[in-house]
Enzyme design. Sequence first.
Site, PDB file in Angstrom:
ATOM      1  N   HIS A  80      10.571  18.108  70.994  1.00 28.25           N
ATOM      2  CA  HIS A  80      10.556  18.403  69.564  1.00 28.25           C
ATOM      3  C   HIS A  80       9.657  19.584  69.197  1.00 28.25           C
ATOM      4  O   HIS A  80      10.057  20.461  68.423  1.00 28.25           O
ATOM      5  CB  HIS A  80      10.099  17.153  68.807  1.00 28.25           C
ATOM      6  CG  HIS A  80      10.449  17.164  67.361  1.00 28.25           C
ATOM      7  ND1 HIS A  80      11.751  17.078  66.915  1.00 28.25           N
ATOM      8  CD2 HIS A  80       9.681  17.261  66.255  1.00 28.25           C
ATOM      9  CE1 HIS A  80      11.766  17.120  65.599  1.00 28.25           C
ATOM     10  NE2 HIS A  80      10.529  17.227  65.173  1.00 28.25           N
ATOM     11  N   SER A 103      12.625  20.687  62.227  1.00 35.93           N
ATOM     12  CA  SER A 103      12.398  19.264  61.975  1.00 35.93           C
ATOM     13  C   SER A 103      12.594  18.896  60.501  1.00 35.93           C
ATOM     14  O   SER A 103      13.652  19.138  59.944  1.00 35.93           O
ATOM     15  CB  SER A 103      10.988  18.911  62.476  1.00 35.93           C
ATOM     16  OG  SER A 103      10.769  17.543  62.390  1.00 35.93           O
TER      17      SER A 103
END
Length: 392
Positions: A367, A163
């Site tokens: 995610h 990320s």
Amino acid sequence: MKIKITWLVILVNSALTSSLFIPTQLPEDATLNYTQLGVKYGHKVEEHTVVTEDGYILTLFRMPGKRKTPVFLMHGSGDSSDAYMLRGNKSMAISLANEGYDVWAGNGRGNYYSRRHVKLDPDTDPSFWDYSFHERGYYDLPAIIDYILEATGEKSLQSIAHSQGTMNFFVLLSSKPEYNDKLKVFIAMAPIAYLHNLIPPVSIIGEIGPFINQLIPSSVHRILDIKGFERSVIELVCTQEGISDLFCVTLGVLPASGFDPKRLESSFLPILFSHYPAAISRKNLLHHNQLISNKRFMHYDYGPKENMKRYGFAVPPEYNLRKVTAKIAIFFGNNDNLSRPRDVEYLRTLLPNVVEYHLMKEKEWSHIDFIYGNDMPETLFPYIFQVLEKYS
Ligand SMILES: *[C@@H]1O[C@H](CO)[C@@H](O)[C@H](O)[C@H]1NC(C)=O
Ligand SMILES: *[C@@H]1O[C@H](CO)[C@@H](O)[C@H](O)[C@H]1NC(C)=O
Ligand SMILES: *[C@@H]1O[C@H](CO)[C@@H](O)[C@H](O)[C@H]1NC(C)=O
């Protein structure tokens, strides 16, 4: 009146001490730090400190291994090295260490392991918090990488980031291109540079961000800091199995990043929320907001006058991804509502040296499954090991 207050006190007290709020006992891993977890799961852990060019003192963890090439793990926004450790025997750090890798895990400025500076006091000096993902990429990463190379006598290393950790790398590799040669391969999991295709609710947060910013007092320089009130509330509420699912995951994590209930079971939540989230600076949020509203991967926007002074342009320059020449292996998921597949695809077209492009097979992969998914040893790590082996 007196009686009423007494009753209120009793009520509040009993609510706080009832089984709803005070768990019989937190799982042991909720109370352990990176070092202690590493030892518990069978490895020797060293704690190192790295000082950046601009004076931040960062904690870097190492689990020494037989293999020569170091593997450096970098976490995302609001996170710490613990991201790679919290799953214990099923975590990235332990799994790599079990395979004999020399595993290094970094901590960006401001999180609870890197809340120190040679001059500035994080509690009293607002300028300690004057950073975004840019400074973590521009100052923290090169300091950490050089430290690891120096300590091991190696010329290059392998790196893995998640990320915002990938943004840090894109900042570094485009701003200081000489660091491309120090990476044998860079594994970018759920990479972020472009936030063009966000959908509600995250996209709405992007739009109303400037408005929210106006509402928050200018004295607030960070959120979720280890000493912050909101952090204590999260820790109190979210480590309670049973209520954590609804309040912390369904209403909190899910809308923001997406999550997959199969991969994030309730019994893991007390462990997760006693380590996560870690501090995020206000400037970091604003910088992200600027990327979303400008649809550019660009330097921080200080306003035309200050931009002119700092950059020589009224508009902040973009990071030049053409300069990111290191070999990059991209891993992304279909159900990732932060690192959206269409944005990842766009990023891929701009990066000159993408050597692997891996869409996770699992349709619901989101995610946070790259760091917290409970089936990583079967679904993710075999591919990570393959890449590390191939580009060693
Ligand atoms: C981890 O916890 C141990 C035991 O409390 C402590 O000695 C050590 O300093 C901690 N490490 C870090 C980096 O906080
Ligand atoms: C972790 O896995 C190892 C090897 O399978 C096992 O010996 C050990 O007991 C496990 N540790 C914990 C704390 O579960
Ligand atoms: C991501 O967004 C889509 C569209 O709103 C939604 O259907 C999906 O459930 C979200 N994913 C997660 C994991 O929340």
